[in-house]
Design a protein around this motif. Structure first.
Motif, PDB file in Angstrom:
ATOM      1  N   UNK A 113       0.956  -1.232  -0.109  1.00  0.00           N
ATOM      2  CA  UNK A 113       0.130  -0.167  -0.186  1.00  0.00           C
ATOM      3  C   UNK A 113       0.494   1.118   0.492  1.00  0.00           C
ATOM      4  N   UNK A 114       2.161   0.485   0.216  1.00  0.00           N
ATOM      5  CA  UNK A 114       3.130   2.113   0.522  1.00  0.00           C
ATOM      6  C   UNK A 114       3.105   2.467  -0.895  1.00  0.00           C
ATOM      7  N   UNK A 115       4.065   1.614  -1.583  1.00  0.00           N
ATOM      8  CA  UNK A 115       4.769   1.858  -2.474  1.00  0.00           C
ATOM      9  C   UNK A 115       3.695   2.236  -3.793  1.00  0.00           C
ATOM     10  N   UNK A 116       2.306   1.576  -4.078  1.00  0.00           N
ATOM     11  CA  UNK A 116       1.510   1.129  -5.224  1.00  0.00           C
ATOM     12  C   UNK A 116       0.216   2.402  -4.933  1.00  0.00           C
ATOM     13  N   UNK A 117      -0.352   4.192  -5.680  1.00  0.00           N
ATOM     14  CA  UNK A 117       0.741   4.039  -6.893  1.00  0.00           C
ATOM     15  C   UNK A 117       1.334   4.567  -6.574  1.00  0.00           C
ATOM     16  N   UNK A 118       2.112   5.412  -5.556  1.00  0.00           N
ATOM     17  CA  UNK A 118       3.590   6.385  -4.957  1.00  0.00           C
ATOM     18  C   UNK A 118       4.601   6.517  -5.978  1.00  0.00           C
ATOM     19  N   UNK A 129      14.622  -7.113  -6.047  1.00  0.00           N
ATOM     20  CA  UNK A 129      14.920  -6.063  -5.071  1.00  0.00           C
ATOM     21  C   UNK A 129      14.739  -7.952  -4.034  1.00  0.00           C
ATOM     22  N   UNK A 130      15.776  -8.239  -3.580  1.00  0.00           N
ATOM     23  CA  UNK A 130      16.219  -8.480  -2.515  1.00  0.00           C
ATOM     24  C   UNK A 130      15.543  -8.752  -1.198  1.00  0.00           C
ATOM     25  N   UNK A 131      15.214  -8.964  -0.212  1.00  0.00           N
ATOM     26  CA  UNK A 131      14.748  -8.940   0.930  1.00  0.00           C
ATOM     27  C   UNK A 131      15.420 -10.489   1.562  1.00  0.00           C
ATOM     28  N   UNK A 132      16.550  -8.916   2.254  1.00  0.00           N
ATOM     29  CA  UNK A 132      17.414 -10.095   2.802  1.00  0.00           C
ATOM     30  C   UNK A 132      16.626  -9.384   5.100  1.00  0.00           C
ATOM     31  N   UNK A 133      16.549 -10.236   5.794  1.00  0.00           N
ATOM     32  CA  UNK A 133      16.544 -10.420   6.569  1.00  0.00           C
ATOM     33  C   UNK A 133      17.947 -10.513   8.000  1.00  0.00           C
ATOM     34  N   UNK A 134      17.864 -10.682   9.243  1.00  0.00           N
ATOM     35  CA  UNK A 134      18.678 -10.054   9.871  1.00  0.00           C
ATOM     36  C   UNK A 134      19.897 -11.907   9.051  1.00  0.00           C
ATOM     37  N   UNK A 135      19.712 -12.408   8.655  1.00  0.00           N
ATOM     38  CA  UNK A 135      20.912 -13.988   8.600  1.00  0.00           C
ATOM     39  C   UNK A 135      20.596 -14.178   7.057  1.00  0.00           C
ATOM     40  N   UNK A 172      13.086   0.466   1.193  1.00  0.00           N
ATOM     41  CA  UNK A 172      11.650  -0.190   1.652  1.00  0.00           C
ATOM     42  C   UNK A 172      11.957  -2.025   1.739  1.00  0.00           C
ATOM     43  N   UNK A 173      13.122  -2.160   1.069  1.00  0.00           N
ATOM     44  CA  UNK A 173      13.065  -4.007   0.985  1.00  0.00           C
ATOM     45  C   UNK A 173      13.976  -4.573   2.229  1.00  0.00           C
ATOM     46  N   UNK A 174      14.514  -3.108   2.456  1.00  0.00           N
ATOM     47  CA  UNK A 174      15.548  -3.668   3.719  1.00  0.00           C
ATOM     48  C   UNK A 174      14.100  -4.162   5.468  1.00  0.00           C
ATOM     49  N   UNK A 175      13.919  -2.521   5.182  1.00  0.00           N
ATOM     50  CA  UNK A 175      12.743  -2.294   6.375  1.00  0.00           C
ATOM     51  C   UNK A 175      11.782  -3.203   5.927  1.00  0.00           C
ATOM     52  N   UNK A 176      11.166  -3.992   5.206  1.00  0.00           N
ATOM     53  CA  UNK A 176      10.837  -4.679   4.896  1.00  0.00           C
ATOM     54  C   UNK A 176      10.793  -5.868   5.269  1.00  0.00           C
ATOM     55  N   UNK A 177      12.084  -6.785   5.453  1.00  0.00           N
ATOM     56  CA  UNK A 177      12.447  -7.597   5.729  1.00  0.00           C
ATOM     57  C   UNK A 177      12.218  -7.905   7.195  1.00  0.00           C
ATOM     58  N   UNK A 178      13.312  -7.420   8.074  1.00  0.00           N
ATOM     59  CA  UNK A 178      13.394  -6.836   9.196  1.00  0.00           C
ATOM     60  C   UNK A 178      12.140  -7.086   9.403  1.00  0.00           C
ATOM     61  N   UNK A 179      10.913  -6.736   9.161  1.00  0.00           N
ATOM     62  CA  UNK A 179       9.743  -6.977   9.863  1.00  0.00           C
ATOM     63  C   UNK A 179       9.236  -7.475   9.444  1.00  0.00           C
ATOM     64  N   UNK A 180       9.191  -8.881   8.650  1.00  0.00           N
ATOM     65  CA  UNK A 180       8.911  -9.693   8.159  1.00  0.00           C
ATOM     66  C   UNK A 180       9.546 -10.868   9.080  1.00  0.00           C
ATOM     67  N   UNK A 192      16.444   5.730  -7.529  1.00  0.00           N
ATOM     68  CA  UNK A 192      15.280   4.838  -6.884  1.00  0.00           C
ATOM     69  C   UNK A 192      14.993   3.685  -6.358  1.00  0.00           C
ATOM     70  N   UNK A 193      16.968   3.480  -6.835  1.00  0.00           N
ATOM     71  CA  UNK A 193      17.316   2.218  -6.094  1.00  0.00           C
ATOM     72  C   UNK A 193      17.450   2.659  -4.539  1.00  0.00           C
ATOM     73  N   UNK A 194      17.497   3.268  -4.175  1.00  0.00           N
ATOM     74  CA  UNK A 194      18.388   3.533  -2.972  1.00  0.00           C
ATOM     75  C   UNK A 194      16.968   3.913  -1.924  1.00  0.00           C
ATOM     76  N   UNK A 195      15.757   4.261  -2.581  1.00  0.00           N
ATOM     77  CA  UNK A 195      14.226   4.231  -1.821  1.00  0.00           C
ATOM     78  C   UNK A 195      14.054   2.620  -2.248  1.00  0.00           C
TER      79      UNK A 195
END
Length: 707
Positions: free
Chosen positions: A170-175, A290-296, A324-332, A317-320
Motif C-alpha cells: 500500500x505504501x508503494x502503489x501507486x506512489x 529488490x532482494x529481501x534480506x533479513x537478519x541472517x 523499502x526492502x530492508x525495512x520490510x525484510x526486518x519487519x518480516x 530510486x534504487x536507494x528508495x
C-alpha cells in the motif's frame, strides 16, 4: 485510507509549473487599493554556499513574497528540466492566498486521462510537456525522504506477516510504482533456524493500481487507465524454486536492488515469473528487482513495476527500493519471531487447560477461557472438572497472579497438584491446604486464589471451600440468581491459615457459575459491582427461556462474556458452568453387606431384584457374575461392612466399596492358580471399570451399556 507521502503543490491558474528557470512563479498582482501604494517584494534570498542569485523579477502583490533561486546539487536538486523524477521546482506564492496542496496519493503521470500528443522521454521526465494547470511529478530530494519516511512508518506499524506485506504494497502503489509482486521464502525460517531443502519462493501478495477515478475535491487526481490493463496483471507465478547457481540466485545473493534491464536481472526474470512472463515486464528502467534480506539470510524478493506510459525509474530510486526492502525484510523477521512466540504461548495455554471436559453422571459442563489481550496470550487462570468416586465431580477454578509465562507455569503445577489431591478423594478444605503448601514450596511470592467444590448427584449437595476467590453464583431453575455465601479464606501461598468448607443444596436444574476476577473486576468497576452485574445478567438471561426451562449452557456462557465492555479486559478470564441434573432416588439402589462368606450370594439376589424393578432383566446374568467377583474380592480382606450401590443413568453403574486402601491390579492368572481371574472377567465384560482410593478405603466400579 492509504497513506501516500508524495506531495504536490496545486499550481495557480495561468502559471506554467514547468518554468525551466525554476526560481519564481509569477502570479497576477491584484490592483492596489485607491490611494495605497503597492509594496514591493523582498529581494531574493540565496542558500548559504550557493552562488549569488541573479536578479529576479519583482512580483507585484498585496503582500511581500520571497523566492529562491540558485544552483541545485545532486539527489534531485538539479535545475528544473534536468532533475530526476522525484524533484519539483519551488514556487513562491502570495501570502494573501496560499494554494492548498494536493493530497499525497497518486502522482500525476504523463499519459493521463486526457488525449495529448506523444511526449519524448525528456519531456516526460521534466514535465515540460504537461498542459498548464497540471502538477509536475515529484522532483525534489525532500519528496523522496518524505516518501521513505512515511512508507517505513507504515511498514513498521505491522505486527504480523500479512500486515507488514500489505504495508509495503500500500505504501508503494501507486506512489512509487504501478504494481508490486512480493515473494517470500516458503517456509520462512525462524530466528537462527537453518532452512533445509531447496529455496522456494511463494508469491505472498501482489498489488496494482485500481482502475477507478479518484475524488478530485480531495486533491487526488484520476489514475490513467492503461491501454492494455492485463499487461501487468498477467505477471507472477505462485511458486518459484531457485536453483543453486542460477541467475536469480546470484541476484538474491547480491542483496542490492537492480534494474531488470541489466543482464543478470533480465536472466533471472523467467525463473522468478515463469517462462514467457518476462516479456510482459515493461522495457527500460521500469522494473526493479529488490532482494529481501533479513537478519541472517535472504527471505524473499520484491518486484516494483511501472507501466510504459509512466516516467521510468532513475538511479536514486534504487536507494528508495533498498530502504523499502530492508525495512520490510526486518519487519518480516520480527513478525515470524512474534508468530512463533504466539504459537508457543497458545500451545502452552492450551496444554495447561483441559482439552475437553468430562461427562460425569448427573451434571453437564461448559467452559470458556479468554486471554488478557492479543499480546498476552498466556495467564494464570485455570479451570478443571475431575470425576470422583460415587459419580461425584470436583469443580475447580483458580487464578495465579499475573498473566505471563511464569504465571502459566505455576498454574500448571498447581493444577496438576489439585488433580492428584482430588484423586485421593480428600475433602475440599484439605485439598486447599495441600495446595497452599505446594505454592510455598514453589517460591515465596507464588500466590493464587482457588475455589474447590465437590458435587454429589445422588444427595443433590455440593461442598465448597474457598481460598480468596470470588464467590460462585447459583442460578436456580425459576430464574433467581444468588451469590453463594462461602467463607472467603486467604489466598494460596500465604501459609499458616486454615480453610473452611460449607455444604449447600444443589437442586436439580440449577446452574453453578465459577469464574475468575477478570470477569467482574476492571479499571472501571470494583469486584462487588461486577459480581452484582453478573448476577443480574444471569437472571435476565434466565427470563428469556421461561421459569421451567434453564438456558442452554453454551449460550449462557456467551451471554455472560457479552457483559464485558471495551475497557473491561484487564486480566484473563476463566469460566466454568455446571448444570446440576442429579440422579433421582428411584434410580439408586444402595446396600451394606457384612464381610462374610454369604455376602456374594446376597449381593447377586439384591442386584437381580433391582434390575427386575428397572426392567433391565437382559443384564441380569452379566451383572450377577461381575457383582459376585467384585464382592468376593472385597469381603476377603475387608474388616468392616462392604457397600454395594447400583446407579441407573444412561448406563448401569455398579460400585463396591471396602475399607482396604490397596487397589486391585489386573494380571494374567496361570493355569495352576486358584484365583486371579475375577478382574479379568470384569475387564472383558464391562464397558468401563476402575478402582479409586478413598480416605476410608477404596471403591471398585464398573459400567454396562443399557440394553
Amino acid at each position: 485510507m492509504t497513506e501516500h507521502p508524495t506531495s504536490f503543490e496545486r499550481p495557480q491558474p495561468g502559471v506554467d509549473p514547468t518554468d525551466p528557470r525554476g526560481a519564481l512563479l509569477r502570479a497576477p498582482a491584484p490592483p492596489p487599493a485607491q490611494g495605497v501604494e503597492a509594496p514591493t517584494a523582498l529581494p531574493v534570498q540565496a542558500r548559504s554556499g550557493d552562488p549569488a542569485p541573479e536578479a529576479a523579477p519583482v512580483v507585484q502583490s498585496s503582500n511581500s513574497t520571497t523566492g529562491r533561486t540558485g544552483n541545485h546539487k545532486d539527489m534531485g536538486m538539479n535545475p528544473a528540466g534536468t532533475g530526476p523524477e522525484h524533484s519539483q521546482p519551488a514556487a513562491a506564492e502570495p501570502d494573501t492566498h496560499r494554494p492548498r496542496p494536493v493530497t499525497d496519493a497518486v502522482p500525476v503521470q504523463p499519459g493521463g486521462e486526457d488525449e495529448r500528443p506523444p511526449q519524448s522521454a525528456d519531456e516526460r521526465r521534466t514535465g515540460q510537456g504537461l498542459p498548464p494547470g497540471r502538477p509536475t511529478p515529484m522532483r525534489r530530494d525532500g519528496d523522496r525522504l518524505r516518501f521513505v519516511g512515511a512508507a517505513t512508518r507504515r511498514i513498521a506499524r505491522g505486527i504480523d506477516l500479512d500486515e507488514i506485506v500489505m504495508g509495503l504494497c500500500r505504501a508503494t502503489v501507486p506512489t512509487f510504482s504501478d504494481a508490486i509482486l512480493v515473494y517470500l521464502r516458503d517456509p520462512l525460517p525462524v530466528g537462527d533456524e537453518r532452512p533445509t531443502g531447496p529455496l522456494v519462493l511463494r508469491l505472498r501478495r501482489s498489488d496494482r493500481i485500481p482502475q477507478q477515478e479518484r475524488d478530485l475535491e480531495d486533491g487526488i487526481l484520476p489514475v490513467p487507465v492503461p491501454e492494455n490493463p492485463t499487461e501487468l496483471d498477467a505477471l507472477g507465478t505462485e511458486l518459484c524454486e531457485v536453483q543453486p547457481g542460477s541467475a536469480l540466485a546470484e541476484v538474491l545473493r547480491g542483496v542490492r536492488p537492480v534494474f531488470t534491464d541489466t543482464p543478470a536481472a533480465h536472466a533471472a526474470l523467467p525463473e522468478l515469473l515463469g517462462e514467457g512472463c518476462e516479456f510482459a515486464v515493461p522495457s527500460g528502467r521500469r522494473a526493479i528487482l529488490a532482494p529481501l534480506r533479513g537478519r541472517r539470510r535472504v527471505i524473499g524478493a520484491a518486484l516494483f513495476l511501472r507501466r510504459p506510459d509512466r516516467v521510468p525509474f532513475d538511479p536514486d530510486d534504487l536507494l528508495v527500493a533498498a530502504q523499502l526492502a530492508t525495512h520490510s525484510a526486518l519487519g518480516i523477521d520480527k513478525a515470524v519471531l512474534y508468530g512463533r512466540e504466539a504459537y508457543i504461548a497458545d500451545e502452552l495455554q492450551r496444554t495447561m487447560l483441559p482439552e475437553t471436559l468430562p461427562r460425569p453422571t448427573g451434571v453437564r459442563l461448559a467452559s470458556r477461557y479468554l486471554p488478557a489481550a492479543e499480546t498476552a496470550r498466556v495467564g494464570g487462570d485455570w479451570y478443571d472438572a475431575i470425576p470422583l468416586p460415587g459419580s461425584r465431580v470436583a469443580l475447580v477454578v483458580g487464578d495465579v497472579m499475573g498473566h505471563s509465562m511464569t504465571s502459566a507455569a505455576i498454574m500448571g503445577q498447581l493444577r496438576t497438584t489439585a488433580q492428584t489431591l482430588a484423586g485421593l478423594d480428600l475433602p475440599p478444605q484439605e485439598v486447599l491446604h495441600h495446595l497452599d503448601e505446594q505454592a510455598q514450596r514453589l517460591g515465596t511470592d507464588r500466590m493464587a486464589t482457588c475455589l474447590y467444590a465437590v458435587y454429589d448427584p445422588v444427595s443433590h449437595r455440593i461442598t465448597i471451600a474457598n481460598a480468596g476467590h470470588p464467590p460462585p453464583v447459583l442460578l436456580h431453575l425459576g430464574g433467581r440468581a444468588e451469590v453463594l455465601r462461602v467463607p472467603p479464606g486467604a489466598p494460596i501461598g500465604v501459609g499458616g491459615v486454615d480453610f473452611e468448607a460449607v455444604e449447600l443444596d444443589a437442586p436439580a436444574g440449577a446452574t453453578l457459575l465459577l469464574y475468575t476476577d477478570g470477569l467482574v473486576e476492571s479499571r472501571l468497576r470494583d469486584v462487588w459491582t461486577g459480581i452484582e452485574q453478573l448476577r443480574e445478567k444471569l437472571a435476565a438471561t434466565a427470563q428469556l427461556t421461561g421459569p421451567d426451562h434453564p438456558p442452554p449452557l453454551e449460550a449462557l456462557c456467551d451471554e455472560v462474556l457479552d457483559m464485558l465492555g471495551p475497557g473491561d479486559r484487564d486480566d484473563d478470564i476463566a469460566l466454568l458452568a455446571a448444570r446440576f441434573d442429579g440422579i433421582a432416588p428411584s434410580d439408586v439402589a444402595y446396600w451394606f453387606l457384612e464381610p462374610e462368606d454369604a455376602a456374594p450370594g446376597r449381593a447377586r439376589r439384591l442386584a437381580r431384584r433391582a434390575l427386575s424393578r428397572w426392567d433391565m432383566e437382559d443384564l441380569t446374568d452379566s451383572v450377577e457374575l461381575l457383582v459376585s467377583e467384585v464382592v468376593t474380592n472385597a469381603v476377603r480382606y475387608a474388616t468392616r461392612p462392604v457397600t454395594l450401590r447400583l446407579l441407573r443413568t444412561d448406563v448401569l453403574r455398579c460400585e463396591v466399596g471396602d475399607d482396604v486402601p490397596q487397589l486391585p491390579r489386573l494380571r494374567q492368572a496361570r493355569a495352576t492358580d486358584e484365583g486371579g481371574r475375577g478382574l479379568y472377567l470384569v475387564n472383558r465384560l464391562a464397558r468401563r471399570w476402575g478402582a479409586t482410593r478413598l480416605s476410608t478405603g477404596k471403591v471398585v466400579w464398573f459400567e454396562l451399556n443399557r440394553g
